[in-house]
Design a protein around this motif. Structure first.
Motif, mmCIF file in Angstrom:
data_model
loop_
_atom_site.group_PDB
_atom_site.id
_atom_site.type_symbol
_atom_site.label_atom_id
_atom_site.label_comp_id
_atom_site.label_asym_id
_atom_site.label_seq_id
_atom_site.Cartn_x
_atom_site.Cartn_y
_atom_site.Cartn_z
ATOM 1 N N LYS A 1 0.846 -1.194 0.000
ATOM 2 C CA LYS A 1 0.000 0.000 0.000
ATOM 3 C C LYS A 1 0.879 1.240 0.000
ATOM 4 O O LYS A 1 1.773 1.386 0.834
ATOM 5 N N THR A 2 0.630 2.118 -0.950
ATOM 6 C CA THR A 2 1.294 3.424 -0.949
ATOM 7 C C THR A 2 0.240 4.500 -0.750
ATOM 8 O O THR A 2 -0.889 4.370 -1.224
ATOM 9 N N ASN A 3 0.606 5.556 -0.055
ATOM 10 C CA ASN A 3 -0.334 6.634 0.197
ATOM 11 C C ASN A 3 0.416 7.960 0.251
ATOM 12 O O ASN A 3 1.453 8.065 0.924
ATOM 13 N N ILE A 4 -0.100 8.955 -0.444
ATOM 14 C CA ILE A 4 0.558 10.266 -0.462
ATOM 15 C C ILE A 4 -0.176 11.242 0.456
ATOM 16 O O ILE A 4 -1.398 11.359 0.401
ATOM 17 N N SER A 5 0.575 11.913 1.300
ATOM 18 C CA SER A 5 0.056 12.974 2.156
ATOM 19 C C SER A 5 0.834 14.250 1.863
ATOM 20 O O SER A 5 1.956 14.204 1.364
ATOM 21 N N LYS A 6 0.230 15.379 2.191
ATOM 22 C CA LYS A 6 0.866 16.675 1.957
ATOM 23 C C LYS A 6 1.411 17.226 3.269
ATOM 24 O O LYS A 6 0.745 17.169 4.300
ATOM 25 N N ASN A 7 2.627 17.755 3.198
ATOM 26 C CA ASN A 7 3.252 18.372 4.364
ATOM 27 C C ASN A 7 3.796 19.733 3.941
ATOM 28 O O ASN A 7 4.923 19.841 3.469
ATOM 29 N N ILE A 8 2.975 20.770 4.103
ATOM 30 C CA ILE A 8 3.365 22.096 3.618
ATOM 31 C C ILE A 8 4.517 22.683 4.417
ATOM 32 O O ILE A 8 5.169 23.626 3.980
ATOM 33 N N LEU A 9 4.801 22.114 5.595
ATOM 34 C CA LEU A 9 5.900 22.621 6.419
ATOM 35 C C LEU A 9 7.258 22.106 5.926
ATOM 36 O O LEU A 9 8.293 22.621 6.303
ATOM 37 N N LYS A 10 7.210 21.056 5.102
ATOM 38 C CA LYS A 10 8.386 20.476 4.432
ATOM 39 C C LYS A 10 9.369 19.794 5.389
ATOM 40 O O LYS A 10 10.040 18.850 5.025
ATOM 41 N N ASP A 11 9.470 20.270 6.606
ATOM 42 C CA ASP A 11 10.376 19.658 7.580
ATOM 43 C C ASP A 11 9.845 18.262 7.936
ATOM 44 O O ASP A 11 8.718 18.121 8.387
ATOM 45 N N ILE A 12 10.651 17.232 7.728
ATOM 46 C CA ILE A 12 10.201 15.853 7.921
ATOM 47 C C ILE A 12 10.572 15.359 9.315
ATOM 48 O O ILE A 12 11.701 15.515 9.770
#
Length: 599
Positions: free
Chosen positions: A276-287
């Protein structure tokens, strides 16, 4: 004030919440020791400020923090669960939020039965001797159908005599003891092998597809073709076949820009059965790998789902690995290990998972993401609007009042998230308020979206913003008010000059602007859904009304009863005295007689 709040923190486990000067929730975290953990975010001399050892994301968050709250828990494990729940529900600005909260099906077989059959379930079935396979992130139904096409298993759950499947030579009629238990067990073992290696099923399906095509039964041939395609998609591009018949799960993630792709491999009997692959958005970019792994594992390993493996491999080290492992051991009452492999085949599989996640990101250049990016930038949203909920109401002169919520999610209209509501409020403002409150009461059932789109003007926009704030949620709100010409609403796409309202300003976009056209399309879908439900409701009410009219009750009294009780169901449920109070004794007697007849 903030310094005093920090000093008053206990030395116990729990969760902490940071708020800005407008009481917006910025961040939720968990701690084994609340005082020590929170103090680590700050330096106290020469004045209170963000600790420069923290990431830029956390430093920016601390710079905005004006107030903190905490909830003490009995253990760090309890704090982990509460933290995950609050992040999922409240969506704090500076937490990374993974978007996948779906439940996935398992294929199971009850081995306590003499002649068991395979079935599908999304939840744990509390019976002994049940064997689970999965979860299957796609193709579970197609896989199950293929099993019954290929193997002479018992085709029906309940069957007392040989049926049409026996006549079609697709079942050996165990219901009539026409096959021994030993012979049937061999069939189950063969079917299980195919379940773990679906390519075995494909050859037979291809033969059947050709047979149907040659006999010009193109509809059946097309169904099998689609099933073959779905089953083929179960396989990862690089095959994994481990010599040892092990069961374990692999978690990894990759990031590119604001996109995070999480991936899970499910290995059973040494074979990769689903990924399973799933894409989420992280507008803060810091992982933050710690946040990502915690959410992935807690969401996937919950007590509602069967536990198929006791070992989890992750590609990266993360801070809360040990407390998370302790949480799972306590949750399932058995030993569960979370490991970061260093130099063996498990490390290769973790790396393979990462490469697949990276490849998925590189191929995920969607047109929908581009319009969403434009919305995010133009309206200066706090959240990337991957998941949008759109609201509209419909009524006819105050009758058959309904509300509708539709959802745009992961690049398409998501009908699994659509909802309909019967409303009691009489004016547009109160109807929207009732509709939004009903939605907010469903937070546990339906995850919080990134954005709301309201069909209305500034007044309804402000109403929605106030409700979002009152629940402490992080949801952007836009409203779209329809252009009116000669006091009539103009809906023609490409021509209607609708106005968009946000918390910052109001916007008159060019009537061919793709942002406006996109929002209009969403608004019109909500309107279509609401109108359709309104018509059905009105037809039902007209039918109910005609029953009362046939009793000799006037339309005026029917309207009065409806306004007082809210619905025909409520009228019929009301007692004699209540109906008499709103109408007359004669009308109350007639309705009582109608109720007696229907019972």
């Amino acid at each position: 004030m903030l310094i005093q709040e920090i000093e008053n923190l206990p030395d116990s486990a729990g969760i902490y919440q940071y708020f800005d000067d407008k009481s917006h929730l910025l961040y939720v975290g968990k701690a084994k020791n609340l005082k020590k953990r929170v103090k680590s975010y700050f330096i106290f001399k020469p004045k209170l400020a963000a600790n420069p050892k923290n990431s830029l994301r956390i430093q920016n968050m601390i710079a905005q923090c004006k107030h903190l709250e905490f909830i003490s828990t009995d253990s760090e494990a309890d704090a982990l669960i509460l933290e995950n729940s609050l992040i999922k529900q409240l969506r704090p600005k500076y937490n990374i939020l993974l978007r996948d909260d779906k439940t996935y099906p398992y294929i199971y077989i009850d081995l306590s039965e003499d002649f068991p059959r395979f079935n599908i379930s999304r939840k744990l079935i509390k019976k002994p001797k049940i064997k689970y396979y999965g979860p299957f992130f796609k193709g579970a139904k197609e896989l199950l159908n293929a099993l019954y096409e290929n193997y002479k298993l018992k085709q029906k759950n309940s069957c007392k005599s040989p049926c049409i499947f026996y006549q079609m030579k697709r079942c050996l009629a165990p219901c009539a003891n026409m096959v021994s238990k030993q012979e049937y067990d061999k069939i189950v073992k063969e079917a299980t092998s195919s379940l773990l290696n679906p390519s075995i099923l494909i050859k037979n399906l291809e033969k059947k597809m050709l047979f149907y095509a040659e006999n010009e039964n193109y509809e059946e041939a097309a169904k099998i073709r689609d099933s073959i395609k779905t089953i083929n998609e179960l396989k990862t591009k690089v095959k994994i076949d481990i010599a040892k018949l092990e069961n374990f799960d692999v978690f990894a993630f990759a990031n590119k820009g604001i996109n995070i792709c999480t991936i899970r491999f499910v290995i059973q009997n040494g074979k990769l059965i689903s990924s399973k692959t799933n894409i989420s958005k992280n507008i803060l970019k810091d992982i933050d790998a710690n946040e990502i792994y915690k959410q992935m594992i807690i969401e996937n390993f919950n007590t509602q789902n069967p536990l198929n493996s006791k070992t989890i491999y992750v590609r990266d080290e993360f801070k809360d690995l040990e407390p998370l492992q302790d949480l799972l051991c306590d949750r399932f009452k058995q030993k569960i290990s979370i490991k970061v492999p260093k130099n063996n085949e498990k490390k290769q599989i973790c790396d393979l998972a990462y490469k697949n996640a990276l490849l998925f990101l590189e191929n995920n250049d969607k047109k929908e993401d581009k319009i969403l990016q434009k919305l995010f930038d133009f309206f200066e949203l706090n959240n990337f609007p991957s998941c949008i909920e759109i609201f509209d109401n419909s009524h006819l002169q105050g009758n058959a009042t309904v509300g509708a919520m539709v959802s745009y999610n992961e690049g398409k209209l998501d009908k699994n998230r659509y909802r309909l509501f019967h409303l009691k409020a009489k004016n547009e403002y109160e109807q929207m308020k009732e509709l939004l409150l009903r939605r907010l009461e469903m937070i546990d059932e339906l995850s919080v979206p990134d954005m709301w789109l309201i069909d209305g003007g500034k007044t309804l926009l402000n109403l929605a913003i106030d409700l979002v704030k009152s629940y402490g949620l992080n949801i952007d709100v836009l409203a779209i008010s329809k252009e009116k010409m000669d006091n009539k609403t103009r809906r023609a796409k490409g021509f209607a000059n609708d106005e968009i309202h946000s918390s910052l300003s109001s916007f008159k976009l060019n009537n061919s602007d793709e942002k406006l056209l996109f929002l209009q399309r969403l608004r019109d879908e909500a309107h279509r859904f609401a109108i359709s439900f309104h018509k059905k409701t009105r037809q039902k009410q007209n039918l109910q009304s005609s029953k009362l009219q046939n009793l000799g009750i006037s339309k005026a009294y029917i309207q009065r009863l409806l306004q007082y009780f809210g619905s025909f169901e409520a009228i019929y449920e009301a007692d004699f005295e209540s109906i008499k109070k709103v109408s007359t004794q004669n009308i109350a007697l007639k309705i009582q007689k109608l109720k007696t007849k229907s019972e």
